[in-house]
Each structure stands twice: as structure tokens, then as C-alpha cells.
Design an enzyme around this catalytic site. Structure first.
Site, PDB file in Angstrom:
ATOM      1  N   HIS A  84       1.103  42.063  -0.238  1.00  0.00           N
ATOM      2  CA  HIS A  84       0.064  41.173   0.273  1.00  0.00           C
ATOM      3  C   HIS A  84      -1.286  41.478  -0.377  1.00  0.00           C
ATOM      4  CE1 HIS A  84       3.060  40.790   3.528  1.00  0.00           C
ATOM      5  NE2 HIS A  84       2.528  39.598   3.715  1.00  0.00           N
TER       6      HIS A  84
ATOM      7  N   ARG B  30       5.466  35.539  15.294  1.00  0.00           N
ATOM      8  CA  ARG B  30       4.371  34.562  15.403  1.00  0.00           C
ATOM      9  C   ARG B  30       4.322  33.902  16.775  1.00  0.00           C
ATOM     10  NH1 ARG B  30       2.998  37.228  10.929  1.00  0.00           N
ATOM     11  NH2 ARG B  30       4.021  36.481   9.034  1.00  0.00           N
TER      12      ARG B  30
ATOM     13  N   ASP C 257       7.922  32.991  10.285  1.00  0.00           N
ATOM     14  CA  ASP C 257       8.412  34.370  10.169  1.00  0.00           C
ATOM     15  C   ASP C 257       8.504  34.931  11.583  1.00  0.00           C
ATOM     16  OD1 ASP C 257       8.208  35.210   7.127  1.00  0.00           O
ATOM     17  OD2 ASP C 257       6.384  34.086   7.565  1.00  0.00           O
TER      18      ASP C 257
ATOM     19  N   LYS D  17      15.407  38.040   2.926  1.00  0.00           N
ATOM     20  CA  LYS D  17      14.255  38.436   2.121  1.00  0.00           C
ATOM     21  C   LYS D  17      14.196  39.962   2.018  1.00  0.00           C
ATOM     22  CE  LYS D  17      10.979  38.107   5.994  1.00  0.00           C
ATOM     23  NZ  LYS D  17       9.934  37.301   6.636  1.00  0.00           N
ATOM     24  N   HIS D  18      13.588  40.485   0.956  1.00  0.00           N
ATOM     25  CA  HIS D  18      12.900  39.825  -0.156  1.00  0.00           C
ATOM     26  C   HIS D  18      13.689  40.147  -1.406  1.00  0.00           C
ATOM     27  CE1 HIS D  18       9.884  40.805   2.968  1.00  0.00           C
ATOM     28  NE2 HIS D  18       9.322  39.653   2.640  1.00  0.00           N
TER      29      HIS D  18
ATOM     30  N   ARG E 263      10.808  47.022   9.913  1.00  0.00           N
ATOM     31  CA  ARG E 263      11.360  45.672   9.751  1.00  0.00           C
ATOM     32  C   ARG E 263      12.758  45.719   9.141  1.00  0.00           C
ATOM     33  NH1 ARG E 263       7.094  42.802   6.069  1.00  0.00           N
ATOM     34  NH2 ARG E 263       8.389  40.958   6.480  1.00  0.00           N
TER      35      ARG E 263
ATOM     36  N   ASP F 296       8.074  33.983  -2.380  1.00  0.00           N
ATOM     37  CA  ASP F 296       7.217  34.494  -1.321  1.00  0.00           C
ATOM     38  C   ASP F 296       5.860  33.789  -1.457  1.00  0.00           C
ATOM     39  OD1 ASP F 296       6.308  35.960   0.843  1.00  0.00           O
ATOM     40  OD2 ASP F 296       6.808  37.913   0.006  1.00  0.00           O
TER      41      ASP F 296
END
Length: 337
Positions: free
Chosen positions: A184, A73, A65, A171-172, A141, A253
Site C-alpha cells: 500500500h 468493511r 474486502d 489473493k494475492h 490475515r 490489486d
């Protein structure tokens, strides 16, 4: 060698003996990386190579990601910071064409970072449309709050990723922007009317030709009051494949997210039965990964065709002056920490 229809994570910056044995035995379709797995470019290349050797497929996907902004990352000191999607959206109002050019350039530069390290799939762009009162989990985002803006900028970013040798994942699907809580941690339930949801679907419909998409762990009561999109056969069949028209490779996901209920094996089986082509498990916990692997089917039939078609769309980046490109990007759109 036939892969199984799942993607797994790993615990650290190199695969240990137990992970290598697990991957050789279960043959995951891909490996997904997180910040815990990232140190240096050489280390990432070695990690990607060891995974591909373990599963016996030189083209086995390595995913990450890498959106820019909060979700990045690979970062400093070895890789630059990239702006969040919302910063492109802020430019779009005054200069739509210029914002799209910068989104494409940013996507390509980011993809060059990834492909140079053996990473071939980026779980981006985000096509969600946040609404007032929604969880900040999407927030900046998103490429804006209007379907047309999001579609135009996400298309440009996805085209840039492809030009840089990396496959995009939208996504998503069918949309996380109305969720009032972070999936999450808990299950979002969206009670919007069916007519309102069509607006959320619009960016996904506009980019339905992309090779891959990732589901939303969100319940839409107007579509299926009992199950989140990831485990809902009717949402995947009627909305994702039907109304949105996406016929590419569909990834769940992360199955370890707390929005889902049941054991990891039960979650994996439900997502596969609903129509997810690939099951995603990210946290690198071996016992959980084993449960997902046990529930994952062999990658066969239409899912295998979609996977092969997606991988066939990856091309090598064309030569270009990256030093000049990075300087131009920094001058036009300064990268922030």
C-alpha cells in the site's frame, strides 16, 4: 451493454450526480466498496441498485474486502465481527476437520451478510504464506504458515462464500507472504530463489479452479527483476496462467497503491498489457478513476469469457436456519471485537 474492464470505487454512502454520470459513460464492470461507503443494510442495497442502474446491468458485480479480523468493511452495529483467518489456523493443528467446518460456516455466514445487501463478490480468501521477517500487512490475515493448511482452510472458506451467494477472489497471486514492506505504501522486492517460490505458489495451485484471483504488487527478482507481478507479462503468463494454472478472471490489486509507479493511466495500461483481465481502482477519487477508465479496454475476447464464466458460478443461497447457525458459530468459535 458492453462493460469496460475496470472496477471503481466511490466517495461516500451514495453515488452523487457526477459519479452516476461517470459510471453511465464509462460502464465499469464492477463497483468496490470500503468502510467510507458503508452505513446500514438498506443504504448498501440502495447504493448497489443505483450503481447497477447507472451501468445498465442487473448483474454488475459489487465487490468488497470482507475477510474478518482487521479487514472487515461491514461491521458493528449492523453486522457481526468475524475472526481473522489465523484463528482458524490455530484450531487446525488440533482438529483439522473441525477447523475446516468452522471456516466454511464462517464464510457462509459472512456471505449471507453481503448477499443480503446486494454485494456479490468478496475479495477473499487470502492465500499468502507469511514468513519470518515479512511485513505484518498479511500477518493474521493468513490461514497459517504451511501450504497444506492454507489450501484446506481457504478452500473451506471459499466454499462457504459460494454457498452464501458470493463469489470468492483468491489473493494475492502469486504470493505476498515474503514481502518485507506493505505494498500500500512502497514496492516490495522479494529476492527468494525460484525453488523457494514454488512453496508460495502451492496454495494458489490448489485453488486454481476458483472463479477469480487478485494480483500482488510485488517484484520477484527470480521471475522478473524489473516489474511487479501486476504489470509483468512473464509472471502472469508463465506463473499465474502457467505454473499455477489459473484460468479464471484475473483482477489487478488496487492501482492507486503506492507500490506502483507512473500515472494512473500508465499503471492501468501496463496492468492490462501484462494480462490482467480487470483493472481495480479503489479510492473513489474521480480524476484518477477517469484516467483508469480511459486506459481500460472494453471487456472483450477471453477476458469477457472469463468474466461471464465467473458470474455464471454465482448461485442463490439455500434456505437454512441462520439463527441456529450463528449461535453454533459463536459457541464454537466466539466472535471477537
Amino acid at each position: 451493454m458492453t462493460a469496460k474492464a475496470f472496477v471503481c470505487g466511490c466517495a461516500g454512502t451514495a453515488l452523487d450526480d457526477a459519479e452516476l454520470a461517470f459510471m453511465a459513460e464509462t460502464r465499469p464492470w464492477g463497483l468496490i466498496l470500503f468502510r467510507r461507503n458503508v452505513d446500514t443494510p438498506d443504504q448498501l442495497r440502495a447504493l448497489a441498485a443505483s450503481f447497477r442502474a447507472a451501468v445498465g446491468r442487473a448483474d454488475a458485480p459489487v465487490l468488497v474486502d470482507q475477510e474478518g479480523g482487521r479487514v472487515q468493511r461491514l461491521t458493528q452495529p449492523h453486522w457481526p465481527r468475524y475472526p481473522a483467518a489465523a484463528r482458524f489456523a490455530a484450531l487446525h493443528a488440533a482438529d483439522p476437520a473441525g477447523a475446516a467446518r468452522l471456516a466454511r460456516l464462517g464464510g457462509e455466514l459472512l456471505a449471507r451478510d453481503l448477499s443480503d445487501c446486494g454485494i456479490t463478490v468478496d475479495c477473499a480468501p487470502v492465500l499468502d504464506l507469511p514468513v519470518p521477517g515479512s511485513s505484518p500487512v498479511v500477518g493474521d490475515r493468513a490461514f497459517g504458515g504451511e501450504p497444506g493448511t492454507v489450501a484446506a482452510l481457504a478452500r473451506a472458506f471459499a466454499d462457504g462464500l459460494a454457498a452464501g451467494g458470493v463469489l470468492p477472489v483468491m489473493k494475492h497471486v502469486p504470493g505476498h507472504g515474503r514481502a518485507a514492506v506493505d505494498s500500500h505504501h512502497e514496492l516490495p522486492v522479494v529476492t527468494a530463489e525460484r525453488s523457494a517460490l514454488a512453496r508460495d505458489f502451492a496454495p494458489f495451485r490448489a485453488l486454481a479452479d476458483l472463479p477469480m484471483a487478485m494480483t500482488a504488487h510485488v517484484v520477484f527478482t527470480a521471475l522478473d527483476p524489473d516489474r511487479p507481478a501486476t504489470t509483468s507479462p512473464s509472471v502472469i503468463r508463465d506463473i499465474v496462467r502457467g505454473e499455477i494454472g489459473f484460468d479464471g478472471l484475473l483482477l489487478s490489486d488496487d492501482l492507486s497503491m503506492q507500490a506502483l509507479r507512473g500515472t494512473l493511466g500508465e499503471r492501468a495500461a501496463a496492468a492490462a498489457a501484462a494480462g490482467c483481465d480487470i483493472l481495480l481502482h479503489c479510492n473513489g477519487i474521480m480524476e484518477e478513476a477517469r484516467a483508469v477508465a480511459a486506459a481500460a479496454p472494453a471487456l472483450a475476447g477471453r477476458a469477457a469469457e472469463r468474466a461471464d464464466a465467473a458470474l455464471a458460478r454465482r448461485t442463490a443461497p439455500a434456505p437454512r436456519d441462520l439463527v441456529a447457525d450463528r449461535a453454533a458459530f459463536a459457541a464454537a468459535f466466539p466472535v471477537t471485537a
